[in-house]
Enzyme design. Sequence first.
Site, PDB file in Angstrom:
ATOM      1  N   VAL A   1       3.798  16.185  70.440  1.00 19.01           N
ATOM      2  CA  VAL A   1       4.491  16.865  71.741  1.00 19.01           C
ATOM      3  C   VAL A   1       5.542  15.811  72.476  1.00 19.01           C
ATOM      4  O   VAL A   1       6.361  16.265  73.300  1.00 19.01           O
ATOM      5  CB  VAL A   1       3.564  17.155  72.750  1.00 19.01           C
ATOM      6  CG1 VAL A   1       2.464  18.098  72.150  1.00 19.01           C
ATOM      7  CG2 VAL A   1       2.609  15.913  73.374  1.00 19.01           C
ATOM      8  N   TYR A   2       5.833  14.619  71.877  1.00 19.01           N
ATOM      9  CA  TYR A   2       6.793  13.556  72.444  1.00 19.01           C
ATOM     10  C   TYR A   2       8.172  14.112  72.050  1.00 19.01           C
ATOM     11  O   TYR A   2       8.657  14.171  70.780  1.00 19.01           O
ATOM     12  CB  TYR A   2       6.589  12.226  72.030  1.00 19.01           C
ATOM     13  CG  TYR A   2       5.435  11.622  72.453  1.00 19.01           C
ATOM     14  CD1 TYR A   2       4.447  12.121  73.407  1.00 19.01           C
ATOM     15  CD2 TYR A   2       4.914  10.161  72.202  1.00 19.01           C
ATOM     16  CE1 TYR A   2       3.497  11.489  73.995  1.00 19.01           C
ATOM     17  CE2 TYR A   2       3.768   9.752  72.658  1.00 19.01           C
ATOM     18  CZ  TYR A   2       3.208  10.177  73.518  1.00 19.01           C
ATOM     19  OH  TYR A   2       2.018   9.611  73.882  1.00 19.01           O
ATOM     20  N   SER A   3       8.995  14.767  72.921  1.00 20.53           N
ATOM     21  CA  SER A   3      10.180  15.217  72.796  1.00 20.53           C
ATOM     22  C   SER A   3      10.218  16.214  71.620  1.00 20.53           C
ATOM     23  O   SER A   3      11.072  16.491  70.887  1.00 20.53           O
ATOM     24  CB  SER A   3      11.188  14.035  72.394  1.00 20.53           C
ATOM     25  OG  SER A   3      11.541  13.155  73.603  1.00 20.53           O
ATOM     26  N   ASP A   4       9.258  17.050  71.862  1.00 18.23           N
ATOM     27  CA  ASP A   4       9.175  18.303  70.872  1.00 18.23           C
ATOM     28  C   ASP A   4       9.137  17.923  69.533  1.00 18.23           C
ATOM     29  O   ASP A   4       9.801  18.514  68.643  1.00 18.23           O
ATOM     30  CB  ASP A   4      10.215  19.315  71.228  1.00 18.23           C
ATOM     31  CG  ASP A   4       9.912  20.009  72.481  1.00 18.23           C
ATOM     32  OD1 ASP A   4       8.891  20.108  72.957  1.00 18.23           O
ATOM     33  OD2 ASP A   4      11.152  20.147  73.170  1.00 18.23           O
TER      34      ASP A   4
END
Length: 343
Positions: free
Chosen positions: A61-64
């Site tokens: 989920v970090y920066s998609d």
Amino acid sequence: MDTRFLGNSGFKVPVLGFGAGTFGGKGPLFSAWGNTDVAEARRLIEICLEAGVNLFDTADVYSDGASESILGAAIQGRRDEVILSTKISLRAGEGANDVGASRHHLIRAVDRALQRLGTDYIDLLQLHHFDAQTPVEQVMSTLDDLVRAGKLRYLGVSNYSGWQLMKSQAVADRYGYSRFVANQTYYSLVGRDYEWELMPLAQDQGVGAVVWSPLGWGRLTGKIRRGQPLPEGSRLHDTAGFAPPVEEERLYRIVDALDEVAAETGKSVPQIALNWLLQRPTVSSVLIGARNEEQLRQNLGAVGWTLSAEQVARLDQASRVTPPYPYYPYWNGMFSERTPAPV
């Protein structure tokens, strides 16, 4: 760089790891953290490896997903030199099954992470949160299948409560599945909740803490002072709403104590806050983040020296809070003088 065992896995990790949440810079939260591209990531990773820091942590989920992709590109050709850690189970798409710890999502999320990271195995996979809608038996069975398939080496959790982690361990023991050996947990001088339940559980169950946000969401950088506005450039301007809460007067009391120790040691406030964590039981590795080379080198200076016992005790006292029930009766000696107080 010193190394420690990751829980009772027999696998060693450096006492400092690098958190790649600054890679990518997509979305309101992660853009405030940083926007490191592949070229800069490669430079930061080179500095880490030179210092003996070879554990790199990210999440889908970090920066998609951009954080994983940038990290994977930056370590291309150096996979055998690094320990890759990532996290899954938070929402990572618009579909009904793009969230949680169902067999469907775990298998697909792992395959997607492998693709973004450019590797065929992940050293440490952690579930980013507890999924109360999926039976624990299914979760642990699926993770064990992925370990046996060679896609995962070690398993961990993040943001679990004590009962959630213990139930998972019990299910793993009952069926002979792979156990959790790591807990990526929030822990700092301004956030000591980990000590009341999760730390004793970790000691009992052989689970190593991998600490996230060791500087209290940017509050222990040395730039926040009593009676002064937040400095320009502080990510708290944009991300305070996401941050674990801390009472203002307690924060300033801790900062005052850090300033005193900094004057005595010649070290910076962040270095002292990080070194304090390295003295705590069950801590296997502390994840440091950096938006640039200067910040990284500053944080790397947290190792190679040790706070005195008196300095640790002073920081303990400044940051201490009364724990919640049922822990406080034991903490203050109400029930028995033989009952040890929490560390």
